[in-house]
Motif scaffolding. Structure first.
Motif, PDB file in Angstrom:
ATOM      1  N   THR A  56       0.833  -1.202   0.000  1.00 43.23           N
ATOM      2  CA  THR A  56       0.000   0.000   0.000  1.00 43.23           C
ATOM      3  C   THR A  56       0.867   1.251   0.000  1.00 43.23           C
ATOM      4  O   THR A  56       1.887   1.314   0.690  1.00 43.23           O
ATOM      5  N   SER A  57       0.454   2.248  -0.754  1.00 41.33           N
ATOM      6  CA  SER A  57       1.230   3.486  -0.856  1.00 41.33           C
ATOM      7  C   SER A  57       0.973   4.434   0.310  1.00 41.33           C
ATOM      8  O   SER A  57       1.636   5.469   0.434  1.00 41.33           O
ATOM      9  N   SER A  58       0.023   4.108   1.174  1.00 39.56           N
ATOM     10  CA  SER A  58      -0.318   5.008   2.278  1.00 39.56           C
ATOM     11  C   SER A  58       0.636   4.870   3.465  1.00 39.56           C
ATOM     12  O   SER A  58       0.609   5.685   4.380  1.00 39.56           O
ATOM     13  N   ILE A  59       1.479   3.839   3.465  1.00 41.79           N
ATOM     14  CA  ILE A  59       2.445   3.661   4.555  1.00 41.79           C
ATOM     15  C   ILE A  59       3.753   4.339   4.165  1.00 41.79           C
ATOM     16  O   ILE A  59       4.345   4.009   3.135  1.00 41.79           O
ATOM     17  N   ASN A  60       4.174   5.297   4.971  1.00 38.62           N
ATOM     18  CA  ASN A  60       5.407   6.031   4.677  1.00 38.62           C
ATOM     19  C   ASN A  60       6.663   5.287   5.119  1.00 38.62           C
ATOM     20  O   ASN A  60       7.685   5.337   4.438  1.00 38.62           O
ATOM     21  N   ASN A 117       9.260   4.528   2.271  1.00 40.62           N
ATOM     22  CA  ASN A 117       8.781   4.740   0.907  1.00 40.62           C
ATOM     23  C   ASN A 117       9.670   5.779   0.214  1.00 40.62           C
ATOM     24  O   ASN A 117       9.833   6.897   0.709  1.00 40.62           O
ATOM     25  N   PHE A 159       8.038   9.016  -0.611  1.00 39.77           N
ATOM     26  CA  PHE A 159       7.832   9.840   0.586  1.00 39.77           C
ATOM     27  C   PHE A 159       9.074  10.680   0.881  1.00 39.77           C
ATOM     28  O   PHE A 159       8.971  11.875   1.191  1.00 39.77           O
ATOM     29  N   SER A 199       8.392  14.789   0.449  1.00 36.88           N
ATOM     30  CA  SER A 199       8.029  15.375   1.747  1.00 36.88           C
ATOM     31  C   SER A 199       9.000  16.464   2.174  1.00 36.88           C
ATOM     32  O   SER A 199      10.197  16.404   1.870  1.00 36.88           O
ATOM     33  N   THR A 202      -1.025   7.959  15.086  1.00 36.48           N
ATOM     34  CA  THR A 202      -1.031   8.136  13.625  1.00 36.48           C
ATOM     35  C   THR A 202      -2.388   7.936  12.971  1.00 36.48           C
ATOM     36  O   THR A 202      -2.493   8.090  11.756  1.00 36.48           O
ATOM     37  N   LYS A 203      -3.412   7.604  13.709  1.00 37.51           N
ATOM     38  CA  LYS A 203      -4.714   7.310  13.089  1.00 37.51           C
ATOM     39  C   LYS A 203      -5.823   8.138  13.717  1.00 37.51           C
ATOM     40  O   LYS A 203      -6.673   7.612  14.447  1.00 37.51           O
TER      41      LYS A 203
END
Length: 201
Positions: A56-60, A99, A102, A106, A173-174
């Motif tokens: 998944t691309s959402s995990i940095n 990532n 990232f 960033s 983080t959530k």
């Protein structure tokens, strides 16, 4: 022989007899140790750069460590044994990933914040290592079952490791929560200090 000389000789003989009979208490075993690699704050060079983490691309980034417990010495007592151990905390560089996109896109503040968070996971691994040493120090092991009993202590602490990692991510983080991160930072500092003082008074 005068009375004082006789008493000195008698005391010396009594002391030697005690040593031979083993009635002088043994020195307590050493307290064990925790070794950490790398023994410093993590930087991005400690992470493997990848295109996607866990599909998944959402995990940095992700930080994964291992804890290996080594028995340094078994100290025998009349009805039990004490263990002197080394809990070895090691960052798994191939499994600790960041990532690549990232890092490219960033800003420095965001990268610093994410790296700070990942260092928290490394602190949790160290806390587990110290807790294992503490629990082993306080346990009187069966001479014939000490390896199984040690494995039980390790398994119980590994369950808490998984729980702490999950709680840490959920609370910080959530979504991202700076106040929660600060509370966890304070917990890491106080818990590590308290464990070190308990193990090495």
């Amino acid at each position: 022989m005068n009375r004082n000389a006789f008493l000195c000789v008698a005391a010396a003989l009594l002391f030697c007899g005690s040593l031979l009979s083993g009635s002088i208490p043994k020195e307590p075993p050493k307290r064990g140790k925790v070794t950490v690699s790398p023994n410093r704050s993590l930087n991005w060079e400690d992470f493997k750069q990848v295109e996607v983490i866990r599909g998944t691309s959402s995990i940095n980034a992700i930080c994964l460590s291992t804890c290996e417990v080594e028995i340094l010495k078994v100290h025998p007592f009349p009805d039990h044994v004490k263990l002197e151990i080394n809990a070895k905390i090691h960052l798994q560089k191939d499994l600790s990933q960041v990532n690549r996109d990232f890092l490219i896109r960033s800003d420095e503040g965001t990268k610093k914040q994410v790296l700070h968070h990942e260092n928290g996971h490394f602190f949790i691994a160290q806390i587990i290592g110290y807790r294992i040493v503490r629990d082993v120090n306080g346990y009187s092991f069966d001479p014939n079952q000490y390896k199984n009993q040690l494995n039980g202590i390790i398994r119980e602490n590994f369950k808490n490791w998984k729980r702490l990692d999950s709680q840490y991510d959920a609370q910080t983080t959530k979504p991202r929560n700076a106040d929660a991160q600060k509370r966890w930072d304070e917990f890491f500092t106080s818990e590590l200090l308290g464990l070190r003082q308990e193990i090495y008074p």
